[in-house]
Design an enzyme around this catalytic site. Structure first.
Site, PDB file in Angstrom:
ATOM      1  N   ASN A  32      49.265  93.853  66.646  1.00  0.00           N
ATOM      2  CA  ASN A  32      49.470  95.005  65.789  1.00  0.00           C
ATOM      3  C   ASN A  32      50.114  96.126  66.588  1.00  0.00           C
ATOM      4  OD1 ASN A  32      48.165  93.628  63.734  1.00  0.00           O
ATOM      5  ND2 ASN A  32      46.177  94.517  64.211  1.00  0.00           N
ATOM      6  N   THR A  33      50.650  97.098  65.867  1.00  0.00           N
ATOM      7  CA  THR A  33      51.254  98.253  66.527  1.00  0.00           C
ATOM      8  C   THR A  33      50.183  99.042  67.271  1.00  0.00           C
ATOM      9  OG1 THR A  33      52.909  98.401  64.780  1.00  0.00           O
ATOM     10  CG2 THR A  33      52.627 100.332  66.179  1.00  0.00           C
ATOM     11  N   GLN A  34      50.397  99.261  68.573  1.00  0.00           N
ATOM     12  CA  GLN A  34      49.419  99.958  69.397  1.00  0.00           C
ATOM     13  C   GLN A  34      49.627 101.473  69.418  1.00  0.00           C
ATOM     14  OE1 GLN A  34      46.787  98.242  70.937  1.00  0.00           O
ATOM     15  NE2 GLN A  34      47.617  96.689  69.567  1.00  0.00           N
TER      16      GLN A  34
END
Length: 261
Positions: A32-34
């Protein structure tokens, strides 16, 4: 190559063997986008007696680089509401496509009058943001939603990446929460003050706030979008410019640039 219509551009199985899909298989962990990458800064909004005024500059920054100078971060919805996005631009584009589909559905199912008021839209977006947060894949945005509620009264509320919501006569995201909010609260400290505020006064207050943000926020720009929502609909101007934003006064500041004493 196999040029038959049912298999455009693929190698022919009878000549080269069956196509190998193994390289497409991904057995790694879900990613996922961090953190947000290309971001927009503050959005400011204020209520007045007939509706809501909202503004956001047109800059999208790649870290500290002012990379994209023509990114519009205000979006009208169904002619009844306005949304302001701060945070990740790619997530803003995702939400924008989502809202386009929703507005088309609204127009198809209720062509005469939209069913979703600004209050309904805010509640919907808050649930969407909370759903993504619960999957540990949040949308890295902070939203302002302005317009009219079900009773036809001015409505202004916020929702963040956690799905948290709150409402006030004036709201701002990003640095605007620290730099622009004190300016707006000076004029509208409570709901009663907002009911006595005219459209022209509200627009001037927002313009003053955008000017302060341009001078004080390193991720802002002097080009911005300004929207006014009333019962007559949404009036959106996407290429406004700040007046008298010249830095010429800096020449008179001691220690600025090369000077001879």
């Amino acid at each position: 190559m196999d040029h038959r219509p049912q298999a455009w551009g693929r190698p022919r199985d009878d000549v080269y063997g069956a196509y190998d899909h193994s390289y497409m298989q991904d057995n790694g962990p879900k990613q996922n986008t961090q953190q947000p990458i290309v971001t927009g800064t503050s959005v400011v909004g204020i209520k007045f007696k007939d509706g809501v005024v909202m503004a956001a500059d047109n800059l999208a920054s790649y870290g500290s680089l002012a990379r994209f100078t023509d990114v519009k971060r205000l979006r009208p919805f169904a002619g009844t509401s306005i949304l302001g996005f701060s945070g990740d631009i790619s997530d803003m584009q995702y939400l924008d496509r989502h809202l386009i589909d929703l507005s088309l559905s609204e127009a198809y199912e209720s062509p005469d009058k939209p069913r979703l008021s600004a209050a309904n839209l805010h509640r919907y977006l808050a649930k969407l943001l909370y759903s993504r947060r619960s999957k540990f894949d949040p949308l890295w945005n902070h939203l302002l939603v302005g317009g009219l509620d079900d009773a036809g009264e001015p409505f202004l509320a916020a929702a963040d990446l956690l799905g948290s919501t709150y409402s006030a006569p004036s709201l701002a995201t990003g640095f605007g929460a620290m730099l622009a909010q004190p300016i707006m609260r000076r004029y509208v400290p409570d709901e009663e003050s907002a009911k006595n505020l005219s459209r022209e006064e509200a627009v001037n207050i927002v313009k003053e706030a955008m000017k302060v943000l341009f001078y004080r926020d390193a991720r802002s720009l002097d080009s911005y979008s300004l929207a006014v929502v009333t019962k007559d609909g949404v009036e959106l101007k996407e290429n406004e410019k700040l007046e008298d934003q010249s830095w010429a006064f800096a020449d008179r500041i001691k220690g600025y640039g090369t000077q001879t004493v």
